[in-house]
Design an enzyme around this catalytic site. Structure first.
Site, PDB file in Angstrom:
ATOM      1  N   LYS A   2       0.844  -1.211   0.000  1.00 33.93           N
ATOM      2  CA  LYS A   2       0.000   0.000   0.000  1.00 33.93           C
ATOM      3  C   LYS A   2       0.874   1.254   0.000  1.00 33.93           C
ATOM      4  O   LYS A   2       0.610   2.205  -0.737  1.00 33.93           O
ATOM      5  CB  LYS A   2      -0.897  -0.016   1.247  1.00 33.93           C
ATOM      6  CG  LYS A   2      -1.525   1.334   1.558  1.00 33.93           C
ATOM      7  CD  LYS A   2      -2.304   1.319   2.839  1.00 33.93           C
ATOM      8  CE  LYS A   2      -1.520   1.629   4.088  1.00 33.93           C
ATOM      9  NZ  LYS A   2      -1.238   3.046   4.360  1.00 33.93           N
ATOM     10  N   ASN A   3       1.907   1.249   0.828  1.00 30.26           N
ATOM     11  CA  ASN A   3       2.716   2.469   0.965  1.00 30.26           C
ATOM     12  C   ASN A   3       3.615   2.743  -0.238  1.00 30.26           C
ATOM     13  O   ASN A   3       4.217   3.805  -0.338  1.00 30.26           O
ATOM     14  CB  ASN A   3       3.551   2.427   2.250  1.00 30.26           C
ATOM     15  CG  ASN A   3       2.686   2.680   3.473  1.00 30.26           C
ATOM     16  OD1 ASN A   3       1.504   2.980   3.358  1.00 30.26           O
ATOM     17  ND2 ASN A   3       3.281   2.559   4.661  1.00 30.26           N
TER      18      ASN A   3
ATOM     19  N   CYS B  88      -4.779   8.546   9.729  1.00 32.12           N
ATOM     20  CA  CYS B  88      -4.830   7.930  11.058  1.00 32.12           C
ATOM     21  C   CYS B  88      -4.475   8.957  12.130  1.00 32.12           C
ATOM     22  O   CYS B  88      -3.615   9.808  11.922  1.00 32.12           O
ATOM     23  CB  CYS B  88      -3.804   6.808  11.135  1.00 32.12           C
ATOM     24  SG  CYS B  88      -4.341   5.304  10.366  1.00 32.12           S
TER      25      CYS B  88
HETATM   26  C1  UD1 Z   1       4.803   6.983   5.972  1.00 30.85           C
HETATM   27  C2  UD1 Z   1       3.910   5.786   5.879  1.00 30.85           C
HETATM   28  C3  UD1 Z   1       3.387   5.407   7.258  1.00 30.85           C
HETATM   29  C4  UD1 Z   1       4.555   5.191   8.216  1.00 30.85           C
HETATM   30  C5  UD1 Z   1       5.503   6.388   8.199  1.00 30.85           C
HETATM   31  C6  UD1 Z   1       6.767   6.172   9.005  1.00 30.85           C
HETATM   32  C7  UD1 Z   1       2.960   5.972   3.674  1.00 30.85           C
HETATM   33  C8  UD1 Z   1       1.759   6.192   2.843  1.00 30.85           C
HETATM   34  N1  UD1 Z   1       2.813   6.079   4.998  1.00 30.85           N
HETATM   35  O1  UD1 Z   1       4.028   8.050   6.499  1.00 30.85           O
HETATM   36  O2  UD1 Z   1       2.611   4.216   7.123  1.00 30.85           O
HETATM   37  O3  UD1 Z   1       4.054   5.005   9.507  1.00 30.85           O
HETATM   38  O4  UD1 Z   1       5.916   6.690   6.853  1.00 30.85           O
HETATM   39  O5  UD1 Z   1       7.475   5.097   8.522  1.00 30.85           O
HETATM   40  O6  UD1 Z   1       4.026   5.662   3.181  1.00 30.85           O
HETATM   41  N2  UD1 Z   1       7.068  14.862   9.943  1.00 30.85           N
HETATM   42  C9  UD1 Z   1       7.129  16.214  10.217  1.00 30.85           C
HETATM   43  N3  UD1 Z   1       6.964  17.089   9.187  1.00 30.85           N
HETATM   44  C10 UD1 Z   1       6.720  16.670   7.897  1.00 30.85           C
HETATM   45  C11 UD1 Z   1       6.668  15.291   7.643  1.00 30.85           C
HETATM   46  C12 UD1 Z   1       6.847  14.399   8.681  1.00 30.85           C
HETATM   47  O7  UD1 Z   1       7.351  16.619  11.365  1.00 30.85           O
HETATM   48  O8  UD1 Z   1       6.587  17.516   7.011  1.00 30.85           O
HETATM   49  C13 UD1 Z   1       7.276  13.904  11.064  1.00 30.85           C
HETATM   50  C14 UD1 Z   1       6.032  13.065  11.323  1.00 30.85           C
HETATM   51  O9  UD1 Z   1       5.151  13.742  12.182  1.00 30.85           O
HETATM   52  C15 UD1 Z   1       6.649  11.835  11.950  1.00 30.85           C
HETATM   53  C16 UD1 Z   1       7.967  11.678  11.215  1.00 30.85           C
HETATM   54  O10 UD1 Z   1       8.238  12.953  10.639  1.00 30.85           O
HETATM   55  O11 UD1 Z   1       6.915  12.056  13.303  1.00 30.85           O
HETATM   56  C17 UD1 Z   1       7.966  10.637  10.117  1.00 30.85           C
HETATM   57  O12 UD1 Z   1       6.876  10.838   9.264  1.00 30.85           O
HETATM   58  P1  UD1 Z   1       6.929  10.431   7.729  1.00 30.85           P
HETATM   59  O13 UD1 Z   1       8.115   9.568   7.467  1.00 30.85           O
HETATM   60  O14 UD1 Z   1       6.768  11.655   6.905  1.00 30.85           O
HETATM   61  O15 UD1 Z   1       5.621   9.541   7.601  1.00 30.85           O
HETATM   62  P2  UD1 Z   1       4.569   9.544   6.446  1.00 30.85           P
HETATM   63  O16 UD1 Z   1       5.247   9.751   5.143  1.00 30.85           O
HETATM   64  O17 UD1 Z   1       3.421  10.401   6.808  1.00 30.85           O
END
Ligand code: UD1
Length: 419
Positions: A21-22, A116
């Site tokens: 999915k991801n 989520c």
């Molecule tokens: C993706 C995955 C999710 C997984 C996560 C971490 C998909 C569709 N989803 O989510 O299932 O749990 O990676 O492996 O691939 N953050 C910020 N600012 C930003 C972006 C992120 O502070 O602009 C923080 C987030 O709050 C979090 C951390 O960075 O604490 C990691 O998030 P991120 O790797 O971006 O997760 P997602 O891409 O949302």
């Protein structure tokens, strides 16, 4: 929907992970980078993917299902620059359409994402990266309005190796002629899958340990690409086997699961991996300490399932969640099932118990829901997982796949129908 599980059955046989999915979500978004036909294979039939397909249609793509996991995606007419709120609010991953729309159209309007409730999950890294490439981004009434007369290649430093921000910036940079370097990128297998797709579409991607060098071009072309197997689904089945002390084989890409297998080996579980997947020999297991980390660390998306597994391990475990600040919503539900778990800050202290008791519990996100189903497989009596639709967002038929392995599991949909 309610899922009823009669615990205590051993599982047996083979489970298939399906496409990730991801990976599917950003790769579908990447089809916005070209008007040509892109064929994507092994697209999982999960709710989040259906949301992304609807989003692409609203943005001007026509989508034809060639079979139940293969889609042909091409543009019909001009792309639309505005992502609909009702779709973006359902799923955070939809935010990655921002960069592709911006680089194609010079402007994009995308509402702040939902998804989520596992933490604040801001999008500042995405926006800072796009700004470094020359975009102006403003937040007006909850909608990001991005504009750029000209985007230029540059050096981008991510504060954290965010999966979504890395993907957003890779896609955008792929269509900006010249070299853009993304420092401190995410190295998740799903990010590499996107890199492979972008290369097939005509961009250059050089992956180094601390940076990605994107060689952008002025036009990307169509291609045909098969998505990697879902390591989270595979890991969920392996935990299902381990928690029921069962022997099962999970078809997947074992290399992507190494961080998980290594932790499970530390617990005393035995596996044999070959090119087709992983064989598990179920047996009693012991406590461990684990900490979620970006890949190749232990994945946060398997933390709830592992917490359920450790609830039945001999000894005391520590589970530290470093990615998301609110990712222990499964713990009070496991405690309802007689688990002995206490959360202090970002750490769960898990004292293994010798059995869990079935009761009614509530799914609060995709992986928390899966963790409760797994706990139900091992619990005494009947566990009822009340799920407003989270599990189906990320898993293709989890209950029926577990039933094929021998679990006693039944679904009652909201209309009262049973399967
Ligand atoms: C993706 C995955 C999710 C997984 C996560 C971490 C998909 C569709 N989803 O989510 O299932 O749990 O990676 O492996 O691939 N953050 C910020 N600012 C930003 C972006 C992120 O502070 O602009 C923080 C987030 O709050 C979090 C951390 O960075 O604490 C990691 O998030 P991120 O790797 O971006 O997760 P997602 O891409 O949302």
């Amino acid at each position: 929907m309610k899922i009823f599980i009669e615990g205590g059955r051993r599982l047996k046989g083979e489970a298939q992970a399906g496409g990730a999915k991801n990976s599917a979500l950003p790769l579908l978004a990447a089809t916005l980078l070209t008007d040509d036909e892109v064929i994507l294979r092994q697209i999982p039939n999960v709710e989040d993917v259906r949301t992304m397909l609807k989003m692409l249609e609203r943005l001007g793509k026509s989508i034809v299902a060639l079979d139940h996991t293969t889609y042909s995606i091409r543009s019909h007419g001009k792309l639309c620059s505005t992502a609909p709120f009702e779709l973006v609010k359902k799923m955070r991953a939809s935010f990655v359409v921002l960069g592709p729309l911006l680089v194609r159209l010079g402007q994009a309007e995308v509402p702040l994402p939902g998804g989520c409730v596992i933490g604040q999950r801001p999008v500042d890294f995405h926006l800072k990266g796009l700004q470094a490439l020359g975009a102006r981004a403003e937040l007006i009434n909850g909608v990001v309005h991005a504009q750029a007369e000209k985007l230029s290649p540059t050096e981008i430093y991510l504060d954290f190796p965010s999966v979504g921000a890395t993907e957003q910036l890779m896609m955008t940079a792929a269509l900006i002629p010249g070299l853009t370097t993304i420092h401190n990128p995410a190295h998740e297998p799903e990010v590499y899958d996107l890199a492979n797709l972008l290369m097939k579409m005509g961009a250059g991607v050089t992956i180094e340990p601390t940076k990605f060098i994107m060689e952008g071009v002025d036009k990307l072309k169509g291609t045909d690409h098969e998505i990697i197997p879902d390591r989270m689904t595979a890991g969920t089945y392996l935990v299902a086997g381990a928690i029921t002390h069962s022997e099962i084989f999970v078809r997947c890409h074992p290399a992507h699961l190494e961080p998980v297998l290594s932790k499970m080996r530390e617990m005393g579980l035995e596996f044999q991996a070959n090119s087709e997947g992983v064989q598990l020999w179920g047996q009693p297991y012991r406590s461990v300490e684990l900490e979620t980390r970006p890949y190749p660390g232990f994945p946060t998306d398997l933390q709830p399932q592992m917490t359920a597994l450790l609830a039945l391990a001999s000894g005391e475990s520590l589970v530290k969640e470093t990615l998301f600040e609110n990712r222990f919503s499964h713990v009070p539900e496991l405690v309802r099932m007689s688990a002995n778990i206490r959360v202090v800050g970002n750490t769960a202290l898990v004292k293994g118990v010798d059995h869990l008791e079935g009761t009614a519990v509530q799914a609060t996100d995709i992986r928390a829901g899966a963790a409760l189903v797994l706990a139900g497989l091992a619990a005494r009596g009947t566990t009822t997982v009340v799920d407003p639709g989270y599990i189906a967002r990320g898993y293709e038929n989890l209950p029926s796949e577990l039933r094929k392995l021998g679990a006693a599991i039944m679904i009652e949909d909201d209309k009262g129908g049973e399967t």
